[in-house]
Each structure stands twice: as C-alpha cells, then as structure tokens.
Design an enzyme around this catalytic site. Structure first.
Site, PDB file in Angstrom:
ATOM      1  N   SER A   1      60.717  74.547  69.974  1.00  0.00           N
ATOM      2  CA  SER A   1      59.904  75.594  70.569  1.00  0.00           C
ATOM      3  C   SER A   1      60.761  76.830  70.884  1.00  0.00           C
ATOM      4  O   SER A   1      61.413  77.382  69.998  1.00  0.00           O
ATOM      5  CB  SER A   1      59.188  75.049  71.800  1.00  0.00           C
ATOM      6  OG  SER A   1      58.149  75.900  72.216  1.00  0.00           O
TER       7      SER A   1
ATOM      8  N   ASP B   1      50.189  72.164  64.988  1.00  0.00           N
ATOM      9  CA  ASP B   1      50.765  72.760  66.193  1.00  0.00           C
ATOM     10  C   ASP B   1      49.832  73.865  66.693  1.00  0.00           C
ATOM     11  O   ASP B   1      49.527  74.811  65.973  1.00  0.00           O
ATOM     12  CB  ASP B   1      52.142  73.338  65.847  1.00  0.00           C
ATOM     13  CG  ASP B   1      52.843  73.957  67.052  1.00  0.00           C
ATOM     14  OD1 ASP B   1      52.274  73.950  68.164  1.00  0.00           O
ATOM     15  OD2 ASP B   1      53.975  74.452  66.874  1.00  0.00           O
TER      16      ASP B   1
ATOM     17  N   HIS C   1      52.705  69.971  68.511  1.00  0.00           N
ATOM     18  CA  HIS C   1      53.845  70.805  68.893  1.00  0.00           C
ATOM     19  C   HIS C   1      55.054  69.993  69.337  1.00  0.00           C
ATOM     20  O   HIS C   1      56.176  70.242  68.909  1.00  0.00           O
ATOM     21  CB  HIS C   1      53.422  71.757  70.022  1.00  0.00           C
ATOM     22  CG  HIS C   1      54.481  72.752  70.398  1.00  0.00           C
ATOM     23  ND1 HIS C   1      54.938  73.709  69.522  1.00  0.00           N
ATOM     24  CD2 HIS C   1      55.182  72.929  71.562  1.00  0.00           C
ATOM     25  CE1 HIS C   1      55.861  74.442  70.122  1.00  0.00           C
ATOM     26  NE2 HIS C   1      56.029  73.991  71.359  1.00  0.00           N
TER      27      HIS C   1
END
Length: 846
Positions: free
Chosen positions: A262, A356, A390
């Site tokens: 991320s 995601d 994610h």
C-alpha cells in the site's frame, strides 16, 4: 495466472495421540480425537494438517476453529464434514459440505476463513514473540447450533522460528526491528514497509527471516518519537535505514531489497528511484504515484496525488468504496506526483490484487511498467490475482473485507473473495521469496565481471578462455573485441564481433568452451569433483585470431575459478539400504526443501547440479541408478522401489523441510521423475528436462505393475558424412496404440510438474512428449503444470554457463550422437530455466 496450492503435511500417525490433541473432557479413550501435523506448534505461514479419528462410519460433524487476537477479539470459522466409511476425517482429502464458512476441498479453510465477531475488525499480530493460540472443536451433526462436543484440541501458530534473532534498532533516527536468521550469515537483506496504519508491524519481516532473509521492519510515523501524523515525509530517514542495512555485517551486499504494501509500496518506489544500494523492489498493491503526504528529498519535492472524497460511494451498510477517490496521475497537474521510477537501477515485482478496492493497483502496475520500458528499462514482473483484495498478507491470514481506514476515518471495503484471496496469498508469498532470492543472493555461479584495461583506444584484441577437465582434456574458446575510447573492454556491455560467438555475452567465453583442436572431438566438459573449482585461464591477445588458429602476442591474462560448492555446503556420501549417491546440504541449521537429482542414460554419479542446488538453499540428493558402485552395471530393468527408498530417506532426513520432496531429472532421469511423482506420495514436485512422457529403454517395475520401455529402432538412425548419428526418429512412437502400456499415467499425480524442453532437441522429440503430457493432464481436468519451451535449445539443458555440446559421445552406443541446439540460444535457455526451476521448487516445496 493459475494459482498454486501448497502440499499438505500428512496427519500425525494414528497410533499415538499428539501433544495438543485430546478427546472432549469426560469421554472415554475410544472417543474421537483430533490429529494435527505438526502436532502442537507450527509457523503461521506453514500449512497445518487437520484430521479427526474415531468417528462413526460416515458420521456427520461440524468442525470449528477459534482464535483471539491480542486485544481479546474473537475470530471463528466452521465447516461441515462427513467422515469416511472407516470413521476417519482428513481435511486434505475430504471436502467441506455446504453450510459452513466455506465448502469444497480446503485443507486450510478453517484458518483462512476465520472472521471477527466484531464488525470491521482485522486480524493483526503485534507481538511476534508470542504465538496465536488456535482452538479446534468437533461437534456432532450439522445443526445451526453446535451439537455435542466430541473432541477438542489447541495448537500454537507461531511467528518466530527457533534461532531467529529479534533486534530492536534505535540507530540515529531509525526506529525499527531487525530480524536475523539462524547461522553466521551474511544473509540477503530486505527493508519491509507497511502502509498508512503507522506503527511498527513486524509479522511479515519476522516470517521472511524464518526463510533466510535479514529483514528490517521499519516504522516511519506514529511510533515512539517519530511524527504522529503523515503530513510530510523526508526520504533522508529511509536513506539512513538503507545505509544501516548496507553496512551491517550480517547483510550480504552489494545491495538490498525493498518490500512494501500500500503506502509502503510507493515509499519503496521513491527509495529505489532516489537512493543507492537498492537491487530489488517488490510492491504489494502499491501506487506508482506519491500518495497521502508531501515527499521531500534534498531539493526535490513530490506532491501527493490529488483526491476527491465525493467520489467515494457509501452503501447502506455504511461501508465506503474509495476505489475512485484518487486522481489520475497521468492527467493535469497530478502528473507531478508520478514517482520517476525510471531512475531506479533495480528490478521490480508488482503483486496485484485485481479486486483491490483501496485504489487501482493494477492500473498503477501497468503504468509503472510502461514508464520503465519507455525509458529503456527492463520490463518489471507483474503478478495479478483475480479475486484478491488489498491486504495480501503472508499465507493463511484471514481476508479482511472491510475495516476502519485511518486516514478516511470510516470503514472502507478492501475487496476480495476469501478463497481466491487465500490462494493469492499462498502464491504471492512464494513469488516474493523467489524474487528476492534471485536478485539478492550472491551465488558461486554468478556472472564474473570481466574487464580489460590499459589497451589503446579502438585496439582489436582476441580473448581466449582455456580450461581442463578432470582427465586433463583441454577446452578452449575465443571472441573478438575492440577497446573503447578509454582503452577499456567490459564483457558485460561490449559486443563480440567474431570468434565463437557474437554480441553482448558476458559469459560467452565460458558457455562456448569446446575441445581444443588436439583433443578428441565430441567430449563434454562435465565437472566430476564438485569440491574443486574449475580453473579457467582468460588470455588477451593482440589482433583478431580465428578460432583454432595461432593467436597473436599475449598482452594480459588472469585466472578465474568457477565454484560448484559454496562455503559451508556439506557433501555426504550415501549407502543407505540400497540407495547410493551423495547428499548435499546447505549451510545453516535448516530444515531445507529437499530435491532428488538424476541424469540420463550415461549412468554413474553426476553431482554438479546437486551441489549448485545446495548452494541455492536446497537439500539435494544426487541419485545414480546404474553403473555406480554395487548398482547394476547396465540399465536392463528398473525397480521404482529403489527410487521410493531414496524419496523416503530424503523426506525423513532431519535437515529436510517436508512434508514432500521434489525431483529434477534430465533425459531418462526426467521420465523417472515423472514416474516418481505419479506413483510415490512422497514426491510433490517434478522438473522434467527434455523428458519423455512414456517409459523408455528399460522396463520399470513397481510391485506387480510394469511399464514396458519404448525401444530404439536403429534402422531409423541416420548418419552424417562426418559420422555423427541422428537418432531423432529412432524411439518407438508413444502415440501408437500398441505402445499405450508404456505411457506414464501422470494424471494420477497430486503434485506439480515443470516441463522444460529445447525445441531443437535431436535426441528425441521432447517437445512432442511435453505436448502429450499436457494433453493427458488436461483430459483429466488437471492444470498442475508449467511448460518452458526454448527455441534453438538442444537436449541437455544444464545450469547456466555449462559449455554447450551439440554432439557428444553416447555411452551406450559408443558413437557421437547429435543433441541439437544452437550455442547462444541454448546458453540463454540454460540461464533462464535455472532461475525458473528454483522458483518452481521453492514455490511447491517451501
């Protein structure tokens, strides 16, 4: 891409109850009990085999798992099963029935399906020094409410392997934790970064250290005396961490790796773009634009990518979908936020969850790839996972569909479908390790840097390499070069204009080595003594001398030693029962993934591939099967029990990781590898190099079963004017119905196949045989294979830089036989396949 499953350990023997397993309190000793393997404790990223014994025939039961995190929040999963006719229930073989947290054959479903009782809560591990305690229960029936408790057990899911050192780091401004594997090192080094949650997550770094990496879990805000918020970020802080790792005595240089998820992903890209000493960067659902905070480095400032919260979609449940919130970094002023990753000197791996919903990870990966290639950089690896969200964590972390977003201040959806997400985590974890091993681990077979200095600008020279085999036979090669304007020559970047090869070939002098003119032709340069280096003399002569001619005056020379065994690798000669051979063990305490290594019909003991595999971290058993010590002198017939004993020996060895072992074979050894994975449950991964999908030459026996060997028809052999035999058409046709009894029933295998073929193999039709194997697998609904097919490559595809041998003396026929291939294409196939073979074995053996 196709997803791969781990091979599950077999359940503990039924004869004795394992620690941590028990019947329900108050039940008799004949009551049902849970069997676990490993019994009482396992590492969090390792599979756990679960079985129940002592049930009634076809009894219906519900299994439930429970786990509390460090805050006391409860996670649970349940599944409905039916025991077999023998009252046994093995989750590796019995599918879950509809009605629970999952259905189908999911040996680890009770772990990856764990869900919190509290909404919007994610399973997080803060203290890696203590394990999670997993509770398992077996209840009678399939009711909505649990029935009678039949059995229960507890199991510890640990993060720190024994011997791994956890070292808090407070050097200068650095706030981090360094994890060091057991042993003296040095180890390949990685800096591990998480995202906008802040703090110091250690679990991924810790688990990576268990696999042989020195990993620095690095905090960058909201931890101790670091800034509380993420308003602006100074790259000098991360530079300090990079230098700390580069200078650490336990970190192997010359460069380190970066791993980020991320926000941590775009920080890794910024580090790779501006800082020195980065060799490899892996991103998990990362952005190629700077996100969330202004980034400063010296006089450079990169603004954060713009966003519009009005683009968030909030459903009736109150969960926000923020996938469209960020602006496009290709449009308008937002292009200033695009990180100049083309400045990086490292290799990239993008791990992408295609579902995601935090942001458009796949878009970022594709645009990053485009930008790199537009600037002449190598195309990055991009691995995409349909159905993955994610938070792609190490294996068996439960998928978190939605939780509170620290910056957004509301619960957001992360995306993903639980089963697909779990499979993505398993595969991605192996991909990440293979990527870092490939780019960070210095190996004896790595490319030496050959440089010539002190020449005149533009001076023509001939470089020659001369080596001798164990019998004193001389091999040589040559290539023509011209010095640059500084009077220097770099084989890594300068092209050969003639000789035994042309073009930029840093290892050309090594893979083009061939018997010298005074030697007998058709000899193969094969190292027999892996403990001694191969000494290659590199000579520089004036002018351009054709191959085989008298070279010009000598102007420089140097000796290169090519190692086949790294320091610390142990070679153990075997005489275990009927098994003969050599076991090579890597340095360190282990355990290591185990591989059996076999060659073809030349017989004897060939060790160099095994020793190189041990150098790469595998416990490798070089296994002869005829013409060695007291083994049969010729290959008239073979018994699979011999290979079964070898597989069991390796599987049970205390230095071998298990639960299964792999096999790699070339030629006849390749088809034996196919037979082993087909019939022996100990074998879970097979690499077939130029193999046949039918049994050949010698009949193969296993118990009462016999696979007849296809024979060679010498009437179909052609002989060239130079006396070279071409046996390409000589083997019996495996597609002839009359030869169907020789076909190896590979569809019975539960493991995975890697088929490696040279499309110019003239020993036999290995490309056709691979096609037949794939067709057979697919006819039976199997997709458990990978194919590597190399145009211009011949029969014997060995480790990199092994000298190419188009024609070699055949031990059985006693005549020169055409193996096929073109030298440069074959050399490139050897280099590429070697990396892929190791990735495949690490993926399926752990």
């Amino acid at each position: 891409m196709g997803q791969s499953r781990l091979s599950w350990p077999g359940p503990a023997p039924a004869a004795s109850r394992s620690p941590g397993t028990a019947p329900a309190q108050g039940l008799s000793s004949m009551a049902p009990s849970i069997r676990l393997s490993p019994a009482a404790r396992s590492l969090f990223d390792e599979p756990l085999a679960i079985a129940v014994q002592g049930l009634g025939p076809r009894q219906q039961v519900t299994l439930r798992t429970s786990l509390r995190d460090e805050t006391g929040e409860l996670f649970q999963a349940s599944a409905r099963y039916q025991a077999g006719d023998d009252g046994e229930l093995d989750l590796a073989r019995c599918p879950a029935l509809p009605g629970g947290s999952f259905s189908g054959l999911e040996p680890m479903g009770l772990l990856w399906a764990l869900q919190p009782q509290k909404p919007f809560w994610r399973l997080v591990k803060r203290d890696v020094q203590s394990p999670f305690l997993l509770q398992l229960e077996v209840f009678e029936g399939h009711g909505e409410r649990p029935g009678q408790l039949l059995a229960q057990a507890q199991h510890e899911r640990a993060f720190l392997r024994d011997g791994v050192r956890r070292v808090p780091v407070r050097e200068g401004r650095i706030r981090a934790t360094l994890f060091l594997p057991p042993g003296s090192g040095p180890f390949p080094g990685i800096i591990d970064l998480y995202g906008a949650g802040g703090g110091l997550p250690e679990h991924r770094a810790c688990l990576l250290a268990n696999h042989g990496f020195a990993v620095l879990a690095l905090a960058f805000y909201s931890y101790e005396d670091l800034p509380k918020g993420m308003k602006e970020i100074h790259l000098e802080y991360f530079e300090e961490a990079v230098n700390y790792m580069l200078q650490h005595t336990q970190v192997k240089g010359p460069g380190i790796g970066l791993l980020g998820h991320s926000k941590g992903g775009d920080l890794c890209i910024s580090m790779a773009s501006f800082l020195k000493g980065i060799t490899a960067t892996a991103l998990i659902n990362g952005s190629v634009a700077n996100v969330g905070a202004v980034l400063h480095y010296k006089d450079i400032t990169i603004p954060p990518l713009g966003s519009n919260l009005k683009r968030a979609k909030v459903g009736k449940s109150g969960i926000a979908d923020i996938i469209d919130v960020l602006n496009n970094p290709l449009e308008g002023p937002d292009h200033q936020s695009f990180i100049p990753l083309e400045k990086a000197e490292c290799c990239f791996l993008f791990i992408v969850g295609q579902d995601d919903h935090n942001w458009k990870s796949e878009f970022f990966a594709v645009e990053g790839s485009k930008r790199l290639q537009a600037h002449g950089k190598e195309k990055p690896e991009i691995v995409c996972y349909p159905g993955a969200g994610h938070y792609i964590e190490p294996p068996f972390f439960p998928m978190c569909a939605a939780s509170m977003h620290l910056l957004f201040g509301k619960p957001v959806m992360w995306g993903g479908e639980p089963k697909a997400h779990c499979e993505a985590q398993i595969d991605a974890w192996q991909q990440i390790q293979a990527f870092f091993r490939k780019h960070l681990t210095g190996k004896p077979s790595e490319t030496p840097k050959t440089r010539v200095a002190g020449l005149s600008p533009g001076q023509p020279v001939t470089l020659r390499a001369v080596a001798a085999d164990d019998r004193g036979c001389l091999f040589q090669s040559c290539a023509h070069y011209r010095a640059d304007s500084r009077g220097e020559l770099h084989l890594a970047t300068d092209a050969s204009h003639g000789g035994d090869y042309t073009g930029v070939e840093p290892m050309g002098l090594f893979w083009s080595l061939a018997p010298a003119g005074m030697e007998k032709p058709y000899q193969r340069l094969v190292p027999r003594n892996t403990g001694a280096p191969m000494k290659v003399e590199v000579l520089v002569h004036q002018g351009h001398s054709p191959p085989g001619s008298m070279p010009g005056p000598l102007v420089a020379k140097a000796e290169v030693q090519r190692l086949f065994t790294a320091p610390g690798v142990r070679r153990i000669r075997l005489k275990e029962g009927v098994v003969r051979g050599s076991l090579f063990l890597p340095p360190g305490d282990g355990p290591f993934p185990g591989v059996i290594d076999m060659y073809g019909d030349e017989g004897g003991l060939i060790e160099f591939r095994s020793s190189l595999l041990a150098t790469r971290g595998f416990a490798a058993l070089s296994l002869p099967y005829f013409d060695f010590e007291d083994l049969p002198r010729v290959m008239k017939e073979l018994k699979l029990e011999y290979f079964e004993e070898a597989a069991r020996f390796l599987q049970r060895h205390p230095k071998v990781k298990g639960p299964g072992v792999g096999v790699i074979g070339t030629g006849k050894g390749a088809e034996l590898a196919l037979s082993m994975i087909t019939f022996l449950p100990e074998v879970v991964a097979a690499v077939s190099i130029s193999g046949c999908s039918s049994n050949t030459i010698a009949d193969l026996h296993y118990g009462e079963m016999t696979l007849p060997g296809l024979r060679f028809d010498m009437k179909k052999v052609s002989v060239s004017d130079s006396g070279v035999f071409d046996i390409f058409e000589a083997l019996d046709d495996p597609t002839n119905p009359a030869n169907s009894s020789s076909v190896i029933p590979i569809e019975k295998a539960e493991g995975h196949f890697l088929l490696v073929v040279g499309e110019d193999d003239r020993m036999w039709k290995s490309s056709l045989y691979a096609e037949l194997a794939i067709k057979r697998l697919r006819q039976h609904g199997k997709e458990n294979f990978e194919l590597l097919s190399y145009p211009g490559a011949g029969h014997r595809i060995d480790p990199p830089s092994t000298p190419f041998c188009q024609v070699a003396m055949d031990r059985v026929l006693g005549v020169p036989v055409l193996g096929g291939g073109e030298s440069k294409a074959h050399a490139h196939a050897q280099e590429h396949s070697w990396g892929k073979i190791q990735e495949f074995l690490h993926l399926h053996l752990g």
